[in-house]
Write a protein that holds these residues in place. Structure first.
Motif, short mmCIF file in Angstrom:
data_model
loop_
_atom_site.label_atom_id
_atom_site.label_comp_id
_atom_site.label_asym_id
_atom_site.label_seq_id
_atom_site.Cartn_x
_atom_site.Cartn_y
_atom_site.Cartn_z
N GLY A 71 -24.13 -38.54 -93.62
CA GLY A 71 -23.43 -38.04 -94.79
C GLY A 71 -24.31 -37.02 -95.47
O GLY A 71 -25.53 -37.08 -95.36
N HIS A 72 -23.68 -36.06 -96.16
CA HIS A 72 -24.49 -35.06 -96.87
C HIS A 72 -24.70 -35.50 -98.32
O HIS A 72 -23.87 -36.17 -98.91
N MET A 73 -25.84 -35.08 -98.86
CA MET A 73 -26.24 -35.49 -100.20
C MET A 73 -25.94 -34.43 -101.25
O MET A 73 -26.01 -34.69 -102.44
N ALA A 104 -15.41 -38.09 -103.94
CA ALA A 104 -14.76 -38.07 -102.62
C ALA A 104 -15.66 -37.37 -101.59
O ALA A 104 -15.84 -37.88 -100.48
N ASP A 105 -16.21 -36.23 -101.93
CA ASP A 105 -16.96 -35.38 -100.98
C ASP A 105 -18.41 -35.26 -101.39
O ASP A 105 -18.78 -34.34 -102.07
N MET A 106 -19.28 -36.13 -100.92
CA MET A 106 -18.98 -37.34 -100.20
C MET A 106 -19.96 -38.44 -100.58
O MET A 106 -20.51 -39.11 -99.74
N LYS A 107 -20.19 -38.59 -101.89
CA LYS A 107 -21.14 -39.62 -102.29
C LYS A 107 -20.59 -41.03 -102.11
O LYS A 107 -21.35 -41.98 -101.90
N GLY A 138 -27.82 -29.68 -97.86
CA GLY A 138 -27.27 -28.34 -97.64
C GLY A 138 -26.03 -28.23 -96.77
O GLY A 138 -25.78 -27.19 -96.17
N GLU A 139 -25.22 -29.28 -96.72
CA GLU A 139 -24.02 -29.21 -95.87
C GLU A 139 -23.04 -28.17 -96.39
O GLU A 139 -22.37 -27.49 -95.61
N GLU A 140 -22.94 -28.03 -97.70
CA GLU A 140 -21.89 -27.20 -98.29
C GLU A 140 -22.10 -25.70 -98.12
O GLU A 140 -21.20 -24.91 -98.35
N ILE A 141 -23.33 -25.28 -97.76
CA ILE A 141 -23.54 -23.83 -97.61
C ILE A 141 -23.77 -23.48 -96.13
O ILE A 141 -22.86 -23.00 -95.47
N ALA A 164 -19.21 -39.73 -92.54
CA ALA A 164 -18.31 -40.37 -93.52
C ALA A 164 -17.77 -39.38 -94.55
O ALA A 164 -17.70 -39.67 -95.74
N GLU A 165 -17.37 -38.19 -94.08
CA GLU A 165 -16.68 -37.23 -94.96
C GLU A 165 -15.32 -37.83 -95.32
O GLU A 165 -14.81 -38.69 -94.60
N PRO A 166 -14.73 -37.38 -96.44
CA PRO A 166 -13.46 -37.99 -96.86
C PRO A 166 -12.37 -37.85 -95.80
O PRO A 166 -11.93 -36.75 -95.50
ZN LIG Z 1 -18.29 -32.76 -97.48
#
Ligand SMILES: [Zn+2]
Length: 385
Positions: A71-73, A104-107, A138-141, A164-166
């Motif tokens: 999962g990304h932080m 939801a995305d994604m904590k 850094g998943e979002e960039i 475990a992305e939504p």
């Molecule tokens: Zn995500």
């Protein structure tokens, strides 16, 4: 079943949401999770990317096979916080929904992975194989966290991967790749009454965008799961004064790739266009500043079959299994794996909530996923004996 109480599970999600890891600051999430894991005797390692950015890795179990859970932080910006009904960085429960940036995305997905790992460890549920938590930055960039995990060899022995992305309403096993390319044209400024003293940066860039669009029809192959490649010039800027010859112009493209028309093909394509528009006077640069490859798996494996079974048991529904247009860290984690690799995206929340104002997750879905994962991961590994 999880041994954590509902209140404990919600408190942990609340703590994660309160850490402002907006495209940065994942180090603080790492330290929080490291502390939580160590309270239960699980060692973890922080892998530094910069002073404020890092990945976290932790393992339970022994030997093979290895199930990666990831999962990304980071989260995206809250945008205009005045548009939010509730403070985006304070988890707020209203009518069975938990509101907050990253809920939801994604904590929630990340929390469910970590809590289930602790439960599996504390209850001794794993008798075969290993679970490796891969928490990314850094998943979002551009996906630098996933790239770092891959480059440092953390994926080499991984046999199956759950991100475990939504996706509580569908199980995803393939997705397109994505690229962002910036094309910059440099010219020379002059007064517009004396253009011969300068060089107009806009003119060759207009040709570039036109030719790129015109030639795109050769990318006409269709992937059975992912459909067609997509390319759009989404930004065009140039000039700053109407009576001056523009010195700079830039255009940016977003491209969605498929295995038949992959990221490398588009890099070659852009270089080809550059040659076509180049003259002695042009000065054009191409910068591919984000490139994440497509993920193609067949979805024919035990991991996905068991995920569907777990959905029936815990979510009381038969979840569809699908391909998705959006990218995940699987792009960089799975670059060396083939189509027979077992990969799924499966976690609390829905993708429609991602990046929204008033982002939220159903409280029950979040709580249920902790139990679901606690059952699912050992069942998968123990059953592979
Ligand atoms: Zn995500």
């Amino acid at each position: 079943m999880s041994k954590f109480t509902k209140q404990e599970k919600i408190q942990i999600l609340e703590n994660l949401v309160s850490i402002k890891s907006v495209n940065d600051n994942e180090m603080e999430v790492c330290k929080y999770l490291q502390n939580l894991l160590s309270e239960h005797g699980i060692k973890s390692e922080i892998i530094k990317i910069s002073d404020s950015r890092a990945n976290l890795v932790a393992e339970i179990g022994e030997g093979a096979p290895v199930l990666g859970i990831s999962g990304h932080m980071d989260v995206v910006s809250a945008g205009d916080e005045n548009k939010w009904t509730y403070d985006p960085f304070k988890l707020t429960e209203v009518d069975g929904k938990l509101y907050g940036r990253g809920s939801a995305d994604m904590k929630s997905g990340l929390a469910a992975l970590v809590l289930s790992m602790i439960d599996i460890h504390d209850q001794g549920l794993l008798t075969h194989g290993k679970i490796r938590l891969l928490a990314t930055a850094g998943e979002e960039i551009v996906g630098e966290g996933a790239k770092a995990f891959h480059d440092k060899g953390y994926m080499k022995d991984v046999d199956a991967l759950v991100i475990a992305e939504p996706s509580q309403d569908r199980i995803i096993y393939a997705h397109k790749g994505s690229m962002d390319i910036r094309v910059t044209s440099h010219g020379k400024a002059s007064h517009s009454s004396m253009p011969q003293l300068g060089f107009n940066a806009i003119s060759p860039l207009v040709k570039f965008v036109y030719k790129a669009d015109e030639g795109f029809n050769k990318f006409n192959k269709n992937n059975d799961l992912l459909g067609n490649a997509i390319m759009n010039a989404t930004i065009f800027n140039g000039g700053n004064q109407v009576n001056s010859i523009p010195e700079h112009a830039t255009s940016e493209f977003n491209i969605r790739t498929i295995p038949e028309h992959d990221n490398d093909q588009f890099i070659s394509y852009f270089n080809e266009i550059l040659k076509q528009v180049a003259t002695e006077e042009t000065d054009i640069e191409i910068d591919t500043y984000m490139s994440r490859p497509p993920v193609y798996t067949t979805g024919q494996n035990k991991l996905i079959a068991l995920a569907v079974e777990m959905g029936e048991k815990y979510l009381n529904t038969t979840l569809p299994t699908e391909a998705s247009p959006g990218v995940t860290d699987a792009s960089d984690l799975l670059v060396d794996k083939d189509e027979n690799f077992s990969f799924i995206m499966y976690g609390p929340g829905t993708v429609s909530q991602a990046h929204q104002v008033d982002e939220h997750v159903d409280k029950e879905a979040y709580l249920t996923f902790v139990d679901l994962f606690t059952d699912f991961f050992p069942a998968y590994l123990n059953g592979s004996k």
